[in-house]
Scaffold this motif. Structure first.
Motif, PDB file in Angstrom:
ATOM      1  N   SER A   1       0.851  -1.181   0.000  1.00  0.00           N
ATOM      2  CA  SER A   1       0.000   0.000   0.000  1.00  0.00           C
ATOM      3  C   SER A   1       0.889   1.235   0.000  1.00  0.00           C
ATOM      4  O   SER A   1       2.083   1.159   0.315  1.00  0.00           O
ATOM      5  N   ALA A   2       0.302   2.363  -0.365  1.00  0.00           N
ATOM      6  CA  ALA A   2       1.052   3.606  -0.470  1.00  0.00           C
ATOM      7  C   ALA A   2       0.227   4.754   0.092  1.00  0.00           C
ATOM      8  O   ALA A   2      -0.974   4.612   0.357  1.00  0.00           O
ATOM      9  N   THR A   3       0.854   5.888   0.255  1.00  0.00           N
ATOM     10  CA  THR A   3       0.170   7.081   0.728  1.00  0.00           C
ATOM     11  C   THR A   3      -1.051   7.371  -0.139  1.00  0.00           C
ATOM     12  O   THR A   3      -0.974   7.357  -1.364  1.00  0.00           O
ATOM     13  N   GLY A   4      -2.176   7.575   0.496  1.00  0.00           N
ATOM     14  CA  GLY A   4      -3.402   7.884  -0.223  1.00  0.00           C
ATOM     15  C   GLY A   4      -4.253   6.681  -0.566  1.00  0.00           C
ATOM     16  O   GLY A   4      -5.373   6.833  -1.054  1.00  0.00           O
ATOM     17  N   LEU A   5      -3.751   5.484  -0.304  1.00  0.00           N
ATOM     18  CA  LEU A   5      -4.503   4.263  -0.564  1.00  0.00           C
ATOM     19  C   LEU A   5      -4.960   3.633   0.749  1.00  0.00           C
ATOM     20  O   LEU A   5      -4.356   3.875   1.798  1.00  0.00           O
ATOM     21  N   PRO A   6      -5.999   2.798   0.716  1.00  0.00           N
ATOM     22  CA  PRO A   6      -6.390   2.068   1.929  1.00  0.00           C
ATOM     23  C   PRO A   6      -5.266   1.156   2.410  1.00  0.00           C
ATOM     24  O   PRO A   6      -4.365   0.805   1.643  1.00  0.00           O
ATOM     25  N   PRO A   7      -5.296   0.742   3.677  1.00  0.00           N
ATOM     26  CA  PRO A   7      -4.282  -0.194   4.175  1.00  0.00           C
ATOM     27  C   PRO A   7      -4.328  -1.519   3.421  1.00  0.00           C
ATOM     28  O   PRO A   7      -5.362  -1.929   2.907  1.00  0.00           O
ATOM     29  N   ALA A   8      -3.182  -2.179   3.374  1.00  0.00           N
ATOM     30  CA  ALA A   8      -3.078  -3.511   2.785  1.00  0.00           C
ATOM     31  C   ALA A   8      -2.802  -4.516   3.898  1.00  0.00           C
ATOM     32  O   ALA A   8      -1.845  -4.365   4.654  1.00  0.00           O
ATOM     33  N   THR A   9      -3.643  -5.538   3.981  1.00  0.00           N
ATOM     34  CA  THR A   9      -3.513  -6.526   5.048  1.00  0.00           C
ATOM     35  C   THR A   9      -3.655  -7.926   4.479  1.00  0.00           C
ATOM     36  O   THR A   9      -4.606  -8.206   3.741  1.00  0.00           O
ATOM     37  N   VAL A  10      -2.709  -8.790   4.811  1.00  0.00           N
ATOM     38  CA  VAL A  10      -2.801 -10.215   4.468  1.00  0.00           C
ATOM     39  C   VAL A  10      -2.670 -11.010   5.756  1.00  0.00           C
ATOM     40  O   VAL A  10      -1.763 -10.781   6.557  1.00  0.00           O
ATOM     41  N   ARG A  11      -3.589 -11.956   5.971  1.00  0.00           N
ATOM     42  CA  ARG A  11      -3.539 -12.866   7.109  1.00  0.00           C
ATOM     43  C   ARG A  11      -3.346 -14.283   6.587  1.00  0.00           C
ATOM     44  O   ARG A  11      -4.137 -14.758   5.771  1.00  0.00           O
ATOM     45  N   LEU A  12      -2.288 -14.946   7.050  1.00  0.00           N
ATOM     46  CA  LEU A  12      -2.007 -16.324   6.677  1.00  0.00           C
ATOM     47  C   LEU A  12      -2.268 -17.213   7.883  1.00  0.00           C
ATOM     48  O   LEU A  12      -1.647 -17.049   8.947  1.00  0.00           O
ATOM     49  N   ILE A  13      -3.194 -18.166   7.712  1.00  0.00           N
ATOM     50  CA  ILE A  13      -3.623 -19.043   8.795  1.00  0.00           C
ATOM     51  C   ILE A  13      -3.553 -20.488   8.296  1.00  0.00           C
ATOM     52  O   ILE A  13      -4.255 -20.848   7.349  1.00  0.00           O
ATOM     53  N   ASN A  14      -2.690 -21.300   8.902  1.00  0.00           N
ATOM     54  CA  ASN A  14      -2.496 -22.672   8.430  1.00  0.00           C
ATOM     55  C   ASN A  14      -2.250 -22.708   6.929  1.00  0.00           C
ATOM     56  O   ASN A  14      -2.866 -23.476   6.178  1.00  0.00           O
ATOM     57  N   ALA A  15      -1.340 -21.849   6.485  1.00  0.00           N
ATOM     58  CA  ALA A  15      -0.964 -21.803   5.076  1.00  0.00           C
ATOM     59  C   ALA A  15       0.392 -22.458   4.883  1.00  0.00           C
ATOM     60  O   ALA A  15       1.195 -22.578   5.820  1.00  0.00           O
ATOM     61  N   THR A  16       0.658 -22.886   3.652  1.00  0.00           N
ATOM     62  CA  THR A  16       1.952 -23.440   3.261  1.00  0.00           C
ATOM     63  C   THR A  16       2.467 -22.624   2.086  1.00  0.00           C
ATOM     64  O   THR A  16       1.808 -22.550   1.044  1.00  0.00           O
ATOM     65  N   VAL A  17       3.633 -21.981   2.262  1.00  0.00           N
ATOM     66  CA  VAL A  17       4.228 -21.124   1.230  1.00  0.00           C
ATOM     67  C   VAL A  17       5.600 -21.709   0.906  1.00  0.00           C
ATOM     68  O   VAL A  17       6.558 -21.543   1.666  1.00  0.00           O
ATOM     69  N   VAL A  18       5.712 -22.396  -0.232  1.00  0.00           N
ATOM     70  CA  VAL A  18       6.893 -23.217  -0.519  1.00  0.00           C
ATOM     71  C   VAL A  18       7.298 -23.093  -1.988  1.00  0.00           C
ATOM     72  O   VAL A  18       6.444 -23.067  -2.890  1.00  0.00           O
ATOM     73  N   SER A  19       8.611 -23.027  -2.236  1.00  0.00           N
ATOM     74  CA  SER A  19       9.196 -23.142  -3.581  1.00  0.00           C
ATOM     75  C   SER A  19       8.724 -22.064  -4.543  1.00  0.00           C
ATOM     76  O   SER A  19       8.535 -22.321  -5.732  1.00  0.00           O
ATOM     77  N   ASN A  20       8.548 -20.842  -4.042  1.00  0.00           N
ATOM     78  CA  ASN A  20       8.307 -19.693  -4.900  1.00  0.00           C
ATOM     79  C   ASN A  20       9.624 -18.951  -5.108  1.00  0.00           C
ATOM     80  O   ASN A  20      10.574 -19.137  -4.351  1.00  0.00           O
ATOM     81  N   SER A  21       9.681 -18.058  -6.108  1.00  0.00           N
ATOM     82  CA  SER A  21      10.940 -17.375  -6.370  1.00  0.00           C
ATOM     83  C   SER A  21      10.719 -15.967  -6.902  1.00  0.00           C
ATOM     84  O   SER A  21       9.701 -15.673  -7.527  1.00  0.00           O
ATOM     85  N   ALA A  22      11.710 -15.100  -6.637  1.00  0.00           N
ATOM     86  CA  ALA A  22      11.716 -13.727  -7.149  1.00  0.00           C
ATOM     87  C   ALA A  22      13.148 -13.354  -7.507  1.00  0.00           C
ATOM     88  O   ALA A  22      14.094 -13.817  -6.858  1.00  0.00           O
ATOM     89  N   LEU A  23      13.322 -12.502  -8.506  1.00  0.00           N
ATOM     90  CA  LEU A  23      14.662 -12.166  -8.956  1.00  0.00           C
ATOM     91  C   LEU A  23      15.375 -11.201  -8.019  1.00  0.00           C
ATOM     92  O   LEU A  23      16.602 -11.141  -8.015  1.00  0.00           O
TER      93      LEU A  23
END
Length: 336
Positions: free
Chosen positions: A111-133
């Protein structure tokens, strides 16, 4: 796909004092491409309010490429000035690239100035084998400007084997990554600082496969430190509601498990499929929703989406299958 836009699988956008609500249940979002938000893009304009609830779903093998000099963000999910809750779900094997910075291979929250808040809630999630440069191979949180507000909270969540030069699993560029306890990471980049957290811990998970249920999961072996290490109160309450991603009851042991998968001592026999190489799923359960490189992107105020497949799978190499095999595909789109 949306190679020069946002939301290769599904885009949910609100503006004009409107509200956009996206709900995905038992859904596979697979092999989509966009400049931003390869699988899902959830966003709000300054006068909008968007939200998403993702439950018992898998966001797998999507890509965000950026466009021209623009950075790529959120190959799996990009959440911009919106509120997204991810429960009992797997975010895996998504990759973000781009000529400029590329961040949030699995999830990008900003989120940025002037925009609504950004919220992510992770509950019993699995985040595996992703990539970014550049940064945030698994998860990236960006709070832009003095007025921006971006927060990610995690509980009972497993984060491992993601790849990026900076913050392989997690990267906070302003804003906060907050642990609510009972999380596991194979490194120490996600801010898992509660007594019940397990940083620098190998989860010893299996390959992404069909382990029963409508969507692919990473199974836990009996000796995984994630087994019996979850918060039972969180597992019993909504949105987890006492089940795992497959619909198996939690707990199966002394306590519920960390991540989207609940280990069973005597599991039901299933045919395994290795998703690491993106091998076709085969026959999916009739209730599963598959969102794969669809030409029609959904976005608007008061978004509603329902789709159901009849024992089929599709990808962008066989797009006609998507149109020919959908038993039900209904969308609601109100005016801007």
């Amino acid at each position: 796909d949306a190679p020069d836009g946002s939301g290769g699988g599904v885009a949910a956008w609100s503006t004009g004092n409107g509200v956009s609500i996206l709900a995905l249940n038992d859904t596979l979002v697979w092999a989509n491409l966009a400049a931003h938000g390869g699988g899902l893009w959830i966003a709000s304009a300054p006068d909008g309010a968007s939200s998403a609830a993702i439950d018992r779903s898998a966001i797998v093998g999507n890509r965000a490429s950026g466009y021209g000099s623009e950075q790529g963000r959120g190959a799996g999910i990009e959440n911009v000035a919106a509120t997204t809750v991810i429960a009992n779900s797997t975010i895996a094997q998504n990759a973000v690239a781009g000529l400029a910075r590329s961040s949030g291979g699995g999830i990008s929250n900003a989120s940025a100035t002037g925009l609504p808040p950004a919220t992510v809630r992770l509950i019993n999630a699995t985040v595996v084998s992703n990539s970014a440069l550049t940064d945030g191979g698994g998860i990236a949180n960006d709070q832009i400007g003095a007025g921006g507000q971006a927060t990610i909270t995690m509980v009972n969540t497993l984060v491992a084997a993601n790849v990026a030069p900076l913050g392989a699993n997690c990267q906070a560029n302003g804003g906060g990554l907050a642990s609510l306890g009972h999380n596991l990471e194979d490194a120490d980049t996600c801010g898992f600082d509660q007594p019940s957290d397990l940083p620098d811990t190998d989860p010893a998970i299996d390959l992404l496969a069909d382990n029963g249920g409508p969507t692919p999961t990473y199974a836990l072996p009996p000796d995984s430190p994630a087994v019996d290490a979850g918060d039972d109160a969180v597992c019993a309450a909504l949105p987890v509601n006492g089940v795992d991603q497959r619909g198996i009851d939690r707990p199966q042991g002394a306590s519920c498990d960390i991540g989207a998968f609940e280990y069973q001592e005597t599991p039901t026999a299933v045919t395994l499929t290795d998703f690491h190489a993106m091998t076709p799923v085969g026959a999916l359960a009739p209730s599963v929703v598959v969102v794969l490189a669809l030409a029609g992107i959904l976005f608007g105020v008061g978004l509603g989406f329902r789709a159901r497949t009849a024992n089929s799978y599709c990808d962008r190499r066989a797009q006609e299958c998507c149109w020919g095999r959908f038993a039900e595909n209904r969308s609601g789109l109100s005016s801007y």
